[in-house]
Motif scaffolding. Structure first.
Motif, PDB file in Angstrom:
ATOM      1  N   VAL A 139     -13.937  47.448 -16.644  1.00 44.69           N
ATOM      2  CA  VAL A 139     -14.761  48.485 -16.023  1.00 44.69           C
ATOM      3  C   VAL A 139     -16.034  48.707 -16.823  1.00 44.69           C
ATOM      4  CG1 VAL A 139     -14.823  50.889 -15.263  1.00 44.69           C
ATOM      5  CG2 VAL A 139     -12.683  49.592 -15.121  1.00 44.69           C
ATOM      6  N   ALA A 140     -15.897  48.795 -18.149  1.00 46.24           N
ATOM      7  CA  ALA A 140     -17.036  49.081 -19.011  1.00 46.24           C
ATOM      8  C   ALA A 140     -18.121  48.019 -18.903  1.00 46.24           C
ATOM      9  CB  ALA A 140     -16.573  49.208 -20.456  1.00 46.24           C
ATOM     10  N   ALA A 141     -17.731  46.776 -18.670  1.00 52.80           N
ATOM     11  CA  ALA A 141     -18.697  45.680 -18.556  1.00 52.80           C
ATOM     12  C   ALA A 141     -19.005  45.339 -17.107  1.00 52.80           C
ATOM     13  CB  ALA A 141     -18.155  44.448 -19.280  1.00 52.80           C
ATOM     14  N   GLY A 142     -18.513  46.149 -16.181  1.00 52.43           N
ATOM     15  CA  GLY A 142     -18.659  45.855 -14.763  1.00 52.43           C
ATOM     16  C   GLY A 142     -20.023  46.205 -14.204  1.00 52.43           C
ATOM     17  N   PRO A 143     -20.192  46.015 -12.899  1.00 58.76           N
ATOM     18  CA  PRO A 143     -21.485  46.261 -12.259  1.00 58.76           C
ATOM     19  C   PRO A 143     -21.868  47.730 -12.273  1.00 58.76           C
ATOM     20  CG  PRO A 143     -19.803  45.812 -10.609  1.00 58.76           C
ATOM     21  CD  PRO A 143     -19.188  45.534 -11.945  1.00 58.76           C
ATOM     22  N   ARG A 144     -23.155  47.991 -12.236  1.00 60.83           N
ATOM     23  CA  ARG A 144     -23.699  49.341 -12.262  1.00 60.83           C
ATOM     24  C   ARG A 144     -24.510  49.619 -10.993  1.00 60.83           C
ATOM     25  NH1 ARG A 144     -20.930  48.867 -16.501  1.00 60.83           N
ATOM     26  NH2 ARG A 144     -21.528  49.764 -18.523  1.00 60.83           N
ATOM     27  N   LEU A 145     -24.459  50.872 -10.567  1.00 56.49           N
ATOM     28  CA  LEU A 145     -25.388  51.346  -9.550  1.00 56.49           C
ATOM     29  C   LEU A 145     -26.666  51.740 -10.279  1.00 56.49           C
ATOM     30  CD1 LEU A 145     -26.225  52.382  -6.726  1.00 56.49           C
ATOM     31  CD2 LEU A 145     -25.120  54.556  -7.305  1.00 56.49           C
ATOM     32  N   GLU A 146     -27.744  51.019 -10.029  1.00 55.87           N
ATOM     33  CA  GLU A 146     -29.003  51.252 -10.722  1.00 55.87           C
ATOM     34  C   GLU A 146     -29.904  52.152  -9.884  1.00 55.87           C
ATOM     35  OE1 GLU A 146     -29.769  50.188 -13.708  1.00 55.87           O
ATOM     36  OE2 GLU A 146     -28.195  48.686 -14.111  1.00 55.87           O
ATOM     37  N   LEU A 147     -30.232  53.316 -10.435  1.00 53.82           N
ATOM     38  CA  LEU A 147     -31.180  54.243  -9.827  1.00 53.82           C
ATOM     39  C   LEU A 147     -32.294  54.492 -10.838  1.00 53.82           C
ATOM     40  CD1 LEU A 147     -28.735  56.775  -8.101  1.00 53.82           C
ATOM     41  CD2 LEU A 147     -29.971  54.871  -7.056  1.00 53.82           C
ATOM     42  N   PRO A 148     -33.417  55.064 -10.428  1.00 62.84           N
ATOM     43  CA  PRO A 148     -34.529  55.245 -11.370  1.00 62.84           C
ATOM     44  C   PRO A 148     -34.110  55.956 -12.662  1.00 62.84           C
ATOM     45  CG  PRO A 148     -35.273  55.685  -9.148  1.00 62.84           C
ATOM     46  CD  PRO A 148     -33.783  55.498  -9.056  1.00 62.84           C
ATOM     47  N   GLY A 149     -34.223  55.250 -13.780  1.00 65.56           N
ATOM     48  CA  GLY A 149     -33.938  55.847 -15.082  1.00 65.56           C
ATOM     49  C   GLY A 149     -32.481  56.042 -15.407  1.00 65.56           C
ATOM     50  N   ARG A 150     -31.569  55.653 -14.524  1.00 65.97           N
ATOM     51  CA  ARG A 150     -30.143  55.898 -14.735  1.00 65.97           C
ATOM     52  C   ARG A 150     -29.324  54.728 -14.202  1.00 65.97           C
ATOM     53  NH1 ARG A 150     -32.008  59.291 -17.541  1.00 65.97           N
ATOM     54  NH2 ARG A 150     -31.966  61.558 -17.281  1.00 65.97           N
ATOM     55  N   ALA A 151     -28.153  54.516 -14.788  1.00 58.23           N
ATOM     56  CA  ALA A 151     -27.196  53.533 -14.286  1.00 58.23           C
ATOM     57  C   ALA A 151     -25.818  54.184 -14.261  1.00 58.23           C
ATOM     58  CB  ALA A 151     -27.197  52.277 -15.158  1.00 58.23           C
ATOM     59  N   TYR A 152     -25.043  53.875 -13.230  1.00 59.57           N
ATOM     60  CA  TYR A 152     -23.775  54.568 -13.004  1.00 59.57           C
ATOM     61  C   TYR A 152     -22.649  53.583 -12.694  1.00 59.57           C
ATOM     62  CZ  TYR A 152     -27.086  58.396 -12.101  1.00 59.57           C
ATOM     63  OH  TYR A 152     -28.112  59.313 -12.198  1.00 59.57           O
ATOM     64  N   LEU A 210     -18.068  47.577 -29.047  1.00 56.73           N
ATOM     65  CA  LEU A 210     -18.106  46.722 -27.870  1.00 56.73           C
ATOM     66  C   LEU A 210     -17.653  47.482 -26.629  1.00 56.73           C
ATOM     67  CD1 LEU A 210     -16.533  43.485 -29.385  1.00 56.73           C
ATOM     68  CD2 LEU A 210     -18.957  43.906 -28.892  1.00 56.73           C
ATOM     69  N   PRO A 211     -18.136  47.076 -25.432  1.00 61.02           N
ATOM     70  CA  PRO A 211     -17.622  47.657 -24.186  1.00 61.02           C
ATOM     71  C   PRO A 211     -16.108  47.509 -24.125  1.00 61.02           C
ATOM     72  CG  PRO A 211     -19.568  46.314 -23.750  1.00 61.02           C
ATOM     73  CD  PRO A 211     -19.191  46.078 -25.182  1.00 61.02           C
ATOM     74  N   GLY A 212     -15.450  48.567 -23.681  1.00 63.04           N
ATOM     75  CA  GLY A 212     -13.998  48.542 -23.594  1.00 63.04           C
ATOM     76  C   GLY A 212     -13.313  49.227 -24.751  1.00 63.04           C
ATOM     77  N   THR A 213     -14.100  49.686 -25.748  1.00 63.12           N
ATOM     78  CA  THR A 213     -13.513  50.416 -26.875  1.00 63.12           C
ATOM     79  C   THR A 213     -13.541  51.920 -26.647  1.00 63.12           C
ATOM     80  OG1 THR A 213     -15.655  50.392 -28.041  1.00 63.12           O
ATOM     81  CG2 THR A 213     -14.093  48.614 -28.536  1.00 63.12           C
ATOM     82  N   GLY A 214     -14.044  52.351 -25.481  1.00 61.42           N
ATOM     83  CA  GLY A 214     -14.069  53.761 -25.130  1.00 61.42           C
ATOM     84  C   GLY A 214     -12.953  54.104 -24.160  1.00 61.42           C
ATOM     85  N   LEU A 215     -13.189  55.079 -23.310  1.00 61.27           N
ATOM     86  CA  LEU A 215     -12.188  55.506 -22.338  1.00 61.27           C
ATOM     87  C   LEU A 215     -11.860  54.433 -21.312  1.00 61.27           C
ATOM     88  CD1 LEU A 215     -13.301  59.158 -21.468  1.00 61.27           C
ATOM     89  CD2 LEU A 215     -11.109  58.478 -22.452  1.00 61.27           C
ATOM     90  N   LEU A 216     -12.884  53.733 -20.859  1.00 60.52           N
ATOM     91  CA  LEU A 216     -12.705  52.783 -19.770  1.00 60.52           C
ATOM     92  C   LEU A 216     -12.337  51.403 -20.306  1.00 60.52           C
ATOM     93  CD1 LEU A 216     -15.759  53.792 -17.555  1.00 60.52           C
ATOM     94  CD2 LEU A 216     -13.377  54.537 -17.340  1.00 60.52           C
TER      95      LEU A 216
END
Length: 331
Positions: free
Chosen positions: A226-239, A216-222
């Motif tokens: 944060v892990a489930a938060g909003p993303r900057l969506e660019l072509p083919g990538r999310a940040y 599940l989100p949140g089981t990693g570093l972040l």
């Protein structure tokens, strides 16, 4: 250095990158005066008590010396041409040695440069130039690709130790990202990992039965927020977005302590830019080098700095696998 939920500071990037791959501008914004390609360092090594890997005897343990070298020196060692669009895969694919890597006449073995990760020391040097070419050095944004192993969940990351008797001989960390498809030449050709929401319920149940439930989100570093938060969506990538001052990157130890890095696996941001958009630094996850876009003065400084291995590239430069026409076999 803090995570931000407002992704609007990165909205301008989507307006200046291409949605269809045909050159570097699928990830690098258009419209700057000049562009520089900063080459990721190459590591070479050899046994210390012989003439190198040519006379290495696997049955006899020896010490190994290693050092950082340049693309210019590597291409020269193997009779290739150093130029702005040179591609490392023409050197390293396929490996020419049973020990991995490629071995030169003096017995040095060369390892491939990192892809998608700018060395912390190189980034710290680059930052000394960046800070003097923006009116907003204290308002800088760092975009981190969501797909790095162990970042938003524990998937794709493992740490293990090797023991003999009671002695801990070594510890190793492995980080995995989605594999590049055979023959892929650009980020657009690399399949993105599916999110649980994209997987039909029956297929998800089958996958869980075979491989176990997806972390599940949140089981990693972040943390989960944060892990489930909003993303900057660019072509083919999310940040994921973080905000800091550009001088944060002046410290080469910072990446090891950054919120998105494992201590033994320092990871550079995928994109860095100041609030005034005076420049942008792009370390695309599939590139063996980093592109800096900015003013003529900034790019001139970067390519003339002897501590950086960098060459100017034109707007519209192709950094795909077939771009190195000077070193391609049969050319």
């Amino acid at each position: 250095m803090g995570w931000i939920t407002d992704i609007t500071p990165g909205a301008w990037l989507a307006e200046r990158v291409d949605t269809v791959w045909h050159d570097m501008h699928s990830v690098v914004p258009r419209g700057y005066e000049a562009y520089a390609r900063v080459f990721h360092p190459i590591i070479r090594d050899r046994p210390t008590d012989s003439t190198g890997w040519h006379e290495y005897d696997p049955a006899r343990p020896v010490d190994i010396e290693s050092e950082t070298t340049t693309w210019n020196g590597t291409t020269r060692a193997f009779g290739l041409i150093m130029h702005p669009l040179v591609q490392s895969h023409l050197l390293f694919d396929p490996p020419q040695s049973s020990f991995g890597g490629i071995i030169d006449a003096d017995g040095w073995r060369y390892s491939q440069p990192d892809t998608g990760n700018l060395d912390a020391v190189v980034l710290s040097r680059l930052a000394t130039h960046l800070e003097t070419h923006t009116t907003t050095p204290d308002a800088t944004f760092a975009a981190i690709w969501e797909g790095w192993g162990g970042l938003v969940s524990s998937a794709g990351f493992a740490t293990f130790s090797v023991f003999i008797g009671d002695t801990d001989l070594a510890a190793s960390t492995a980080q995995h990202t989605p594999a590049e498809a055979p023959g892929a030449e650009s980020p657009a050709d690399v399949p993105e990992a599916e999110s649980p929401a994209d997987v039909p319920e029956a297929e998800s149940a089958t996958r869980d039965a075979l491989y176990g439930a997806q972390p599940l989100p949140g089981t990693g570093l972040l943390p989960q927020e944060v892990a489930a938060g909003p993303r900057l969506e660019l072509p083919g990538r999310a940040y994921l977005l973080f905000e800091t001052g550009v001088t944060t990157f002046n410290d080469p130890t910072f990446l090891s302590r950054s919120p998105w890095s494992h201590d033994r696996w320092p990871q550079s941001p995928s994109i860095i830019w100041p609030a005034d958009h005076a420049w942008v630094v792009v370390t695309e996850i599939d590139f063996d080098s980093t592109i800096v876009a900015g003013s003529r003065a900034l790019i001139d400084e970067i390519v003339s700095d002897p501590a950086l291995e960098a060459l100017e590239v034109p707007e519209g430069a192709d950094l795909g696998w077939k771009a190195d026409t000077l070193n391609r076999p049969g050319s």
